[in-house]
Structure formats: structure tokens, C-alpha cells
Design a protein around this motif. Structure first.
Motif, short mmCIF file in Angstrom:
data_model
loop_
_atom_site.label_atom_id
_atom_site.label_comp_id
_atom_site.label_asym_id
_atom_site.label_seq_id
_atom_site.Cartn_x
_atom_site.Cartn_y
_atom_site.Cartn_z
N ILE A 15 -12.24 18.81 -32.38
CA ILE A 15 -10.85 18.48 -32.08
C ILE A 15 -10.46 19.23 -30.82
N HIS B 272 -5.44 14.82 -31.78
CA HIS B 272 -4.05 14.93 -32.21
C HIS B 272 -3.81 16.29 -32.87
N LYS B 273 -2.57 16.52 -33.25
CA LYS B 273 -2.26 17.71 -34.05
C LYS B 273 -3.07 17.67 -35.34
N LEU B 274 -3.31 18.83 -35.92
CA LEU B 274 -4.12 18.90 -37.13
C LEU B 274 -3.32 18.36 -38.32
N THR C 182 -1.91 22.81 -41.15
CA THR C 182 -1.61 21.70 -40.25
C THR C 182 -0.89 22.28 -39.03
N THR C 183 -0.80 21.48 -37.97
CA THR C 183 -0.08 21.95 -36.78
C THR C 183 0.89 20.86 -36.34
N SER C 184 1.84 21.23 -35.47
CA SER C 184 2.72 20.18 -34.95
C SER C 184 2.39 19.84 -33.51
N ALA C 185 1.31 20.41 -32.98
CA ALA C 185 0.87 20.04 -31.64
C ALA C 185 -0.67 20.01 -31.61
N PRO C 186 -1.23 19.25 -30.67
CA PRO C 186 -2.69 19.22 -30.55
C PRO C 186 -3.26 20.62 -30.34
N LEU C 187 -4.48 20.82 -30.78
CA LEU C 187 -5.14 22.12 -30.72
C LEU C 187 -6.63 21.89 -30.55
N GLU C 188 -7.42 22.97 -30.46
CA GLU C 188 -8.87 22.78 -30.45
C GLU C 188 -9.47 23.31 -31.74
N CYS C 189 -10.34 22.52 -32.35
CA CYS C 189 -11.04 22.97 -33.56
C CYS C 189 -12.54 22.86 -33.33
N ILE D 237 -8.91 26.66 -33.89
CA ILE D 237 -9.58 27.12 -35.11
C ILE D 237 -11.08 27.05 -34.88
#
Ligand SMILES: [Mn+2]
Ligand SMILES: [Mn+2]
Lengths: 306, 306
Positions: free
Chosen positions: A110, A95-97, B101-108, B91
Motif C-alpha cells: 500500500i 487508498h486510506k487503510l 484504519t486511517t483517514s488518509a492514504p499511507l504506506e504499508c 505500517i
């Protein structure tokens, strides 16, 4: 000290199955782990567990003093109440962070994919651990659930590739048929109290200071809700009042027609209407093509509260 | 639209080198990327860039409307001021989970290892991309810098393994000697204004509502500070006032003696003293074995503000 693997409040199949699949992996690489869940097992998840011979993970709502590896979320709203007294050693999520923070370094896996279990598969590959047949089965079902059998816009090529690999390991020839069977179980709403339906896959959000709660029900035929729609709407009003929400909404998702009817109870419905550029009629609106709360609702609704 | 890869404010070698190594990887997998930096290149980093034939990434402090892949931090305090108007697509980091924080999925890709470039190496392996000789060189130097040539308690077996692999690729036989050469460059403080020394590797923190700033200087011999210690202390007081900090501190780390003298300016020094169970003498204290701000200072100081 054992690490608890645990998904979000009101756990869905991904949360439960990723807790199990991740715990198995951690044990295999020498880190003692126990799967847990923060709430009741829903009918779809029970079907998956039964199908592959698992019992539900331990119910656990307090984690003070424990180590926890979080699955399938990263925001405080979905965490145990005493998460600040626990040590978060890792997060695997899609999901979003969110707004969880830690005071020590941790591992986060993630990815912008359709399901947490797709990422757990990446972790198995990274650690070169073989996935047992039954674990592969529940991981596969979780991905089919989260991606609505690949129909959701959240579904990526990687999710599809991983399902194929897991199906092979699990010895499932027709995973599409198993997916449909699963969604039929999910569609069984007869005789279920309306509040239970709203909360079955419910997520609370903090949208720029406003509390918003959004449930979702994915079914193979929307007409099954015809008889209870008014009751659902009335109970959304009640839930909003009880929880002090700005907006409470319920997505009734038709996975065959590929769209959602959204029931909305709001102290200011114009925010929802502006977010989607649609007028509500009697507190309802059909959004064509909308299958994903995460990708097609949240990213539009949240900025509208800014 | 190109993705900017960029590390934290007051960039260190890891931030600059990971921006370069990550951008190269992203371009190789078909995602256009440009490395950037939020501040001046410090002497150690310049030495690394010169050694392997790189120029410094573009200086960029505003990212509104851009896509950014963050390296080496995850908290707002170290982000560009307009980060909320940018899209964080990923990140890669090795610190505690911060408050972005983000408002969309991302890769960490976040791991509890000694250096971001150790994780970037994992990303190269995942994507099966070959690391060019020169990129391997700067990645290796960043790891040697962040882990204080393996002496830091943040250093893991993986960091050491990755340095060996990168040294092989870069064709460096004695990476220890190169590391020492690098730390000698870092130790050159003569003629440098004290404020520049304090800010050379400086990080701002929000500790339960209190603003705290901590700089660190790692040198091969602490006596080089003898002549300027009083001046440093006076400038810490000044910095604290200017920035409205609760506490400003500077770690003078002796990598040969393996410990740090900490200079502290605080509106309530008892918090620092309690956190480390040590009395300050003239605003200073030697902490034996302390090489890592991240692992040996922050996790003790932050809870003391709770
Ligand atoms: Mn999920
Ligand atoms: Mn670093």
C-alpha cells in the motif's frame, strides 16, 4: 488452488487493469492466478482493453473458499459480500487503510501514490519480472485515468516516472494524446440512463456509522451535463432513499477547468456544507480545484461525521 | 514535524529494533524520524542494544497530534490509547491484518515473513540506503529472536537470506552462537516476579468480541519454570479477573525441545480445548512442535470464538 486477483465493486479502469497486471505477475513467479472483476466494465475500461487486445476478466461476485489478492481497495464496503469466507493473501492499494482484517499473515503493498498500477509496477521490479508490451499499455492507461493525466492532486512524481517507463515499454509515443482520447470516451454520456451515470464510478463509505455514497464522473467539458443535471439530482434523492444513505453525492469533474460541481442529496446537508465551508445552492456547489474524491472530498467529509 | 517510529505495547526485540532501523532509514531519505517505544525494554532487547552500542528509544505512550510510522503490529489492541488523534503515515509488519484504519492514504509494507526487520531490510534495498554495521547487528538479532533462530514455522527462506546478509554487514561470523547467547539471556527468570514474566511478551486480542490475552516465554530449558508454574497459573487467574478477559494464557516455549506448554485460565476452557483438540490437565497442556503464537495459536483459537 488458483489465486483470484480482483478489484473493488463498480470496478474502474485501475481495478480491472491491476487485476490483469497482478495476475500475470503472480503466474510469472509461480503462483497460479486468475484475474476477476466484481461488476460491469465501464466504457473507458472497455476502450483500454480493446486498445491493447484484452478481454474483460471473469465476472465473479462470490469468493467463499477461494484465495483472493485484493487490488485497489481495503475496506469491507467495496469487498465481495462473502469476503469473510475467503482467504485474503494480499492487498495492493493506494487508498486510506480500510476496515478489512485477516486471520493470517498476508502481503500488503500500500503506497500513497496516484494509482494501484504504479505499485504493481514496483512489484514487477521487486520480482524482476519483465512487463509485456500490452500489459504495460493497460497499466499506463490506468495510471493516466486515476491521476487524470497527472492533473489530480493524488498524482506523485512516481506515477509520472512509471507512466514514462510503461509508455516506453508499450511503444506509445504520445501518452497524453491517448489519455485525452480515453477521457473523451469517458465523457460520452448521451443516452445513458442517469442511474447508470451515478453508479459508473460509485463508492459506498461508512463514515462513523453513517452510510455515504459518492459517485464521480470525469469529463472534458461539464456542459454535457446541462440537460440531465435536474434528473441526476432527483435520482440521487431516490438512490439515497433506496439505499438508506445519510448522504448521496455525485462529483461532476471538469478535467480541463480543473474543478468539480458536486450534486448533494442529504438528510442533513449542513454536514457537507460545514465540511467544505460552502453553501449548497439548489443542492449543488462548484469546488474549484477539486479533482480527487479520495484526497479532496473524503478526508474533509469523513471527520465532519465524527 | 518528525515522524515517530514505534512498535507495539509490551515491546519485544523486533518492535524496538525495527523502530531504530526504520527511523535511521527514514532520516537517510530525508524524512526526519525519531524511534520510540511504548513500554519497558525486556532483558533480551537490552542485551541486543548493549551488544551493538545503542541506548533504548524514547519511552512514549501518547501520540496525539503526531505522525507515527507503526512497526510490528496493525491492530488497535497494541496501539497507543490516543492513536485516533495521531496520523499513521505508514505500517511495516508481518502479522495478520488488524483493525487499525486511517483517514488518509499511507504506506504499508506487510509481508508474511518471520520478522518486521526482514521487511525493513527490503525497504533499505528499495531506497538503496546502505545499512550501518550496528544497525545490521540489531536487525539480525531481532530476526533471530522472532524466528527462534530459524526454528519457528513463521521463518521463511527470506528471513534466513536476510540474516546471512546482515551478519556479513555486521561482521558477525557465528550468528547462531550469538542467537543462543541471546536466548540464554531471555531464559533468565530467577527472581523475576511472575506478573512480570506473564507480561514480558504479552499480546491482547479481541476475538470476535471476547478479550483474550496471551503471553509467551521462550527458553532453552523448560525445567526453569518448575518452581514457579503454580504461581504463574494463579497469577493468570488474577490477571484474567483484573482485565476482564475471557481467556488468559501463557506459552512456555522450549526452543530446544521445540514445543510449548500452555497454561490456560479461562471462563470457558472448552473453547481452548476444542480449538486445539486437546484436554487441559490442571489448566495446562503440552503442544508438541508449537513455537509460534502467531502461526500456531491465534489462527486456531480465534475461529473457535466465532
Ligand atoms: Mn485506483
Ligand atoms: Mn515481530
Amino acid at each position: 488452488m488458483a489465486i483470484y486477483t480482483c478489484g473493488h465493486t463498480t470496478p474502474d479502469s485501475d481495478s480491472i487493469c491491476s487485476a490483469i497486471s497482478l495476475a500475470y505477475l503472480l503466474n510469472k513467479i509461480g503462483r497460479e492466478a486468475t484475474p476477476a472483476r466484481q461488476g460491469e466494465v465501464n466504457p473507458e475500461t472497455q476502450f483500454i482493453l480493446d486498445r491493447f487486445g484484452f478481454t474483460a476478466p471473469e465476472l465473479k461476485t462470490s469468493f467463499a473458499g477461494e484465495e483472493i489478492f485484493i487490488t485497489d481497495y481495503s475496506d469491507r464496503g467495496q469487498a465481495p459480500k462473502d469476503i469473510d469466507e475467503a482467504t485474503i493473501v494480499g492487498i495492493v492499494d493506494h487508498h486510506k487503510l480500510g476496515d478489512l482484517t485477516t486471520s493470517a499473515p498476508l502481503e500488503c503493498w500500500i503506497r500513497p501514490v496516484g494509482c494501484t498500477n504504479t505499485i504493481v509496477k514496483e512489484m514487477y521490479d521487486y520480482h524482476k519480472v519483465e512487463i509485456p508490451k500490452e500489459i504495460a499499455g493497460i497499466m499506463m492507461c490506468a495510471i493516466l485515468s486515476d491521476t487524470v493525466i497527472f492533473k489530480s492532486p493524488t498524482c506523485t512524481d512516481l506515477d509520472i516516472k512509471v507512466v514514462r517507463e510503461l509508455a516506453q515499454i508499450a511503444g506509445i509515443e504520445d501518452f497524453g494524446a491517448l489519455g485525452m482520447e480515453m477521457f473523451k470516451v469517458k465523457s460520452a454520456v448521451e443516452g445513458v440512463p442517469v442511474r447508470e451515470l451515478i453508479l459508473r464510478d460509485y463508492k459506498p463509505f461508512d463514515m462513523h456509522g453513517s452510510k455515504v455514497g459518492i459517485g464521480q464522473l470525469e469529463v472534458v467539458d461539464l456542459t454535457i451535463f446541462d440537460a440531465v443535471k435536474d434528473e441526476l439530482q432527483a435520482d440521487l434523492d431516490k438512490l439515497r432513499e433506496e439505499e438508506g444513505l445519510h448522504t448521496a453525492a455525485l462529483l461532476l469533474t471538469d478535467i480541463m477547468k480543473e474543478g468539480s460541481e458536486v450534486l448533494v442529496s442529504s438528510s442533513d446537508a449542513s454536514i457537507f456544507e460545514k465540511a467544505f465551508d460552502k453553501k449548497l445552492e439548489n443542492g449543488k456547489v462548484w469546488i474549484d480545484g477539486c479533482l480527487s474524491r479520495k484526497k479532496q472530498i473524503i478526508p474533509f467529509l469523513e471527520p465532519a461525521f465524527a
